[in-house]
Design a protein around this motif. Structure first.
Motif, PDB file in Angstrom:
ATOM      1  N   GLY A   3      41.404  30.149  36.916  1.00 26.71           N
ATOM      2  CA  GLY A   3      41.786  30.532  38.398  1.00 26.71           C
ATOM      3  C   GLY A   3      40.548  30.572  39.209  1.00 26.71           C
ATOM      4  O   GLY A   3      39.547  30.998  38.835  1.00 26.71           O
ATOM      5  N   LYS A   4      40.655  30.243  40.327  1.00 25.24           N
ATOM      6  CA  LYS A   4      39.417  30.526  41.305  1.00 25.24           C
ATOM      7  C   LYS A   4      39.241  31.910  41.509  1.00 25.24           C
ATOM      8  O   LYS A   4      37.956  32.068  41.665  1.00 25.24           O
ATOM      9  N   ALA A   5      40.165  32.774  41.772  1.00 26.62           N
ATOM     10  CA  ALA A   5      39.677  34.067  41.814  1.00 26.62           C
ATOM     11  C   ALA A   5      39.343  34.890  40.491  1.00 26.62           C
ATOM     12  O   ALA A   5      38.123  35.508  40.665  1.00 26.62           O
ATOM     13  N   THR A   6      39.425  34.065  39.475  1.00 29.60           N
ATOM     14  CA  THR A   6      39.058  34.467  38.096  1.00 29.60           C
ATOM     15  C   THR A   6      37.519  34.204  38.239  1.00 29.60           C
ATOM     16  O   THR A   6      36.537  34.866  37.815  1.00 29.60           O
ATOM     17  N   GLU A   7      37.340  32.863  38.499  1.00 27.70           N
ATOM     18  CA  GLU A   7      36.005  32.427  38.774  1.00 27.70           C
ATOM     19  C   GLU A   7      34.997  33.374  39.446  1.00 27.70           C
ATOM     20  O   GLU A   7      34.001  33.784  39.092  1.00 27.70           O
ATOM     21  N   SER A   8      35.602  33.917  40.683  1.00 27.38           N
ATOM     22  CA  SER A   8      34.815  34.514  41.404  1.00 27.38           C
ATOM     23  C   SER A   8      34.745  36.004  41.159  1.00 27.38           C
ATOM     24  O   SER A   8      33.641  36.462  41.522  1.00 27.38           O
TER      25      SER A   8
ATOM     26  N   ILE B 128      34.421  37.061  37.909  1.00 27.91           N
ATOM     27  CA  ILE B 128      33.519  37.095  36.874  1.00 27.91           C
ATOM     28  C   ILE B 128      32.001  36.811  37.491  1.00 27.91           C
ATOM     29  O   ILE B 128      31.168  37.296  36.861  1.00 27.91           O
ATOM     30  N   ARG B 129      31.815  35.964  38.384  1.00 24.87           N
ATOM     31  CA  ARG B 129      30.773  35.773  39.021  1.00 24.87           C
ATOM     32  C   ARG B 129      30.089  36.973  39.816  1.00 24.87           C
ATOM     33  O   ARG B 129      29.095  37.279  39.586  1.00 24.87           O
ATOM     34  N   ALA B 130      31.324  37.628  40.449  1.00 24.80           N
ATOM     35  CA  ALA B 130      30.645  38.935  41.157  1.00 24.80           C
ATOM     36  C   ALA B 130      30.180  40.102  40.054  1.00 24.80           C
ATOM     37  O   ALA B 130      29.244  40.723  40.372  1.00 24.80           O
ATOM     38  N   ALA B 131      30.966  40.008  38.981  1.00 28.25           N
ATOM     39  CA  ALA B 131      30.654  41.234  38.022  1.00 28.25           C
ATOM     40  C   ALA B 131      29.270  40.781  37.306  1.00 28.25           C
ATOM     41  O   ALA B 131      28.674  41.817  36.751  1.00 28.25           O
TER      42      ALA B 131
ATOM     43  N   ALA C  33      38.305  57.385  36.636  1.00 28.90           N
ATOM     44  CA  ALA C  33      37.447  56.416  35.583  1.00 28.90           C
ATOM     45  C   ALA C  33      38.611  55.339  35.332  1.00 28.90           C
ATOM     46  O   ALA C  33      39.556  55.346  34.585  1.00 28.90           O
ATOM     47  N   CYS C  34      38.406  54.095  36.133  1.00 27.66           N
ATOM     48  CA  CYS C  34      39.138  52.941  35.968  1.00 27.66           C
ATOM     49  C   CYS C  34      38.286  51.579  36.080  1.00 27.66           C
ATOM     50  O   CYS C  34      37.277  51.735  36.677  1.00 27.66           O
ATOM     51  N   SER C  35      38.654  50.679  35.554  1.00 28.79           N
ATOM     52  CA  SER C  35      37.942  49.352  35.675  1.00 28.79           C
ATOM     53  C   SER C  35      38.289  48.759  37.136  1.00 28.79           C
ATOM     54  O   SER C  35      39.239  48.710  37.750  1.00 28.79           O
ATOM     55  N   ALA C  36      37.117  48.349  37.908  1.00 28.61           N
ATOM     56  CA  ALA C  36      37.118  48.014  39.190  1.00 28.61           C
ATOM     57  C   ALA C  36      37.841  46.697  39.152  1.00 28.61           C
ATOM     58  O   ALA C  36      38.528  46.076  40.121  1.00 28.61           O
ATOM     59  N   GLN C  37      37.841  45.849  37.856  1.00 31.74           N
ATOM     60  CA  GLN C  37      38.532  44.630  37.914  1.00 31.74           C
ATOM     61  C   GLN C  37      40.135  44.798  37.663  1.00 31.74           C
ATOM     62  O   GLN C  37      40.889  43.669  37.753  1.00 31.74           O
ATOM     63  N   ASN C  38      40.664  45.982  37.540  1.00 32.03           N
ATOM     64  CA  ASN C  38      42.033  46.182  37.524  1.00 32.03           C
ATOM     65  C   ASN C  38      42.439  46.331  38.933  1.00 32.03           C
ATOM     66  O   ASN C  38      42.671  47.462  39.300  1.00 32.03           O
TER      67      ASN C  38
ATOM     68  N   GLU D 112      31.955  44.515  45.619  1.00 36.23           N
ATOM     69  CA  GLU D 112      31.894  42.823  44.975  1.00 36.23           C
ATOM     70  C   GLU D 112      32.991  42.378  44.396  1.00 36.23           C
ATOM     71  O   GLU D 112      33.375  41.155  44.727  1.00 36.23           O
ATOM     72  N   VAL D 113      33.481  42.939  43.724  1.00 35.51           N
ATOM     73  CA  VAL D 113      34.902  42.548  42.781  1.00 35.51           C
ATOM     74  C   VAL D 113      35.935  42.486  43.620  1.00 35.51           C
ATOM     75  O   VAL D 113      36.798  41.483  43.848  1.00 35.51           O
ATOM     76  N   LEU D 114      36.311  43.473  44.613  1.00 38.23           N
ATOM     77  CA  LEU D 114      37.308  43.471  45.552  1.00 38.23           C
ATOM     78  C   LEU D 114      37.068  42.367  46.572  1.00 38.23           C
ATOM     79  O   LEU D 114      38.071  41.493  46.875  1.00 38.23           O
TER      80      LEU D 114
END
Length: 416
Positions: free
Chosen positions: A85-90, A92-95, A218-223, A249-251
């Motif tokens: 997915g495009k957002a998945t790529e973005s 992962i790149r941000a992280a 304490a949670c994952s920013a990617q959630n 950046e993830v958001l």
């Protein structure tokens, strides 16, 4: 068409599925096992073309951005095409600038909801699903008149639960073989259900109102679902949400204006850059990215004064910053991740430190995976000729819950 599961028939994590048809092959996911100590010492599965050149390996299709589904990709020959997915790529790149051992991935093609992709003899039709990982997909793969459905990771109690409803009301038809995750088996009884994100929101509101000082979650920013839940609860409790540069950046990388982020239109949000992160950004030569947070920045000397009106997305190493800022009086730490992470490592250290300091500590969380009851609804809707468990430690329970179950082993080729 035939397939083999390289990892996943007896464990959660490290998922990798190889499909072959007409002399061509694709992989569905290439994950880092949860038991892996590090990337360098973890071998790739025995798939031709991952480390050497093989013209028959046409690509790796990634269902979503959790590392137990893509974490071994950095070890792969870069000539192998990636599809995600495009957002998945973005995301992962941000992280990649913040997370150890992370890398930016480059997709050759993007997955889009219900838009078929042709990869040699394979037609891959993605279905966007509800999951704790943003931009997650299930997939239907057809070739040679045969149909496979891979559930990926999914649930029915998140903020995108309508996607699960849409999947079971209009399922893929005439599926010869279904690969279905079973992460919740063994964690939940057959008649239990997980709390929804809306349930969590109500609990968070109550806890934030009961907390005298700063509320540290304490949670994952990617959630992304969970971040939205926390933001909404903070706003309802009259507090602002404080995030760091990684979360910011993830958001932003979601590409969705409807997601909280340091952008016009989002009140009750602030960005704090911890000392360790400031050093990290400078060393990587990307300190200028904080310029994008103008109007949202909060500084160390403001933390104590704003503590009783704030919620912070938090990781244990940030405790030093809050301590130096005298911002921990009346604080509460809320763990909003899998509780298994509290048994060792950073999670256990954080819990112990809170106990030593007299800081209230509790867990408020829900699963990113479907309950057994929802898995039954999914299996009944799709009604495959054959159902194979994957992404589970409890495969022996499948035959008592679902129809047409076959138990196979890692590395075993299956004709479809």
């Amino acid at each position: 068409m035939r397939l083999r599961i390289h990892r996943g028939t007896r464990e959660i994590g490290g998922t990798c599925i190889e499909l072959e048809s007409e002399g061509a092959r694709i992989l569905l996911d290439l994950g880092l096992p949860l038991t892996a100590s590090d990337l360098a010492s973890t071998p790739l599965p025995n798939v031709d073309g991952l480390s050497t050149v093989s013209a028959s390996l046409l690509g790796i299709v990634l269902s979503h951005g959790h590392r137990d589904h893509w974490g071994l990709v950095p070890k792969v020959n870069p000539a192998v095409p990636l599809i995600m997915g495009k957002a998945t790529e973005s995301i992962i790149r941000a992280a990649a600038d913040f997370v150890p051992d992370a890398v930016a991935l480059n997709a050759r093609h993007y997955l889009e909801h219900r838009k078929p992709i042709q990869i040699g003899p394979f037609t891959v039709t993605p279905r966007l699903v509800d999951h704790s990982g943003f931009d997650a997909y299930a997939m239907e793969i057809t070739s040679g008149g045969k149909r496979v459905f891979y559930s990926g990771d999914l649930r029915a109690h998140g903020r995108k639960r309508k996607l699960f409803g849409a999947l079971i009301s209009d399922p893929p038809r005439n599926i010869d073989l279904m690969l279905m995750e079973g992460s919740s088996l063994g964690r939940l009884s057959d008649d239990e259900t997980f709390p929804s994100e809306e349930d969590l929101e109500e609990t968070f509101v109550t806890r934030f109102e009961q907390t005298e000082g700063i509320a540290l979650v304490a949670c994952s920013a990617q959630n992304i679902d969970r971040v939205v839940t926390i933001y909404r609860a903070a706003k309802r409790a009259g507090r602002s949400l404080i995030i760091d540069a990684y979360a910011a950046e993830v958001l932003k990388a979601t590409g969705r204006d409807s997601i909280p982020q340091p952008a016009p239109g989002w009140s009750n949000l602030a960005v704090y850059i911890p000392q360790r992160q400031r050093v990290q950004l400078k060393m990587k030569g990307i300190a200028a990215l904080v310029d994008g947070y103008r109007g949202f920045r909060i500084w160390s000397e403001q933390l104590a004064e704003r503590a009783s009106r704030s919620v912070m997305l938090f990781r244990g190493w940030m405790m030093k910053d809050l301590d130096r800022a005298n911002a921990l009086a009346g604080a509460r730490v809320i763990w909003s991740q899998w509780e298994g992470y509290l048994t060792e490592g950073a999670g256990a250290t954080l819990k112990s430190e809170c106990m030593d300091r007299g800081i209230a500590f509790e867990s408020i969380h829900t699963s990113g995976h479907a309950s057994p009851a929802d898995l039954k609804r999914l299996a009944e809707a799709i009604a495959p000729n054959r159902l194979i468990p994957i992404h589970t430690f409890e495969r022996e329970r499948f035959p008592s819950l679902f129809k047409n179950v076959s138990l196979i082993d890692d590395g075993e080729w299956i004709e479809i």
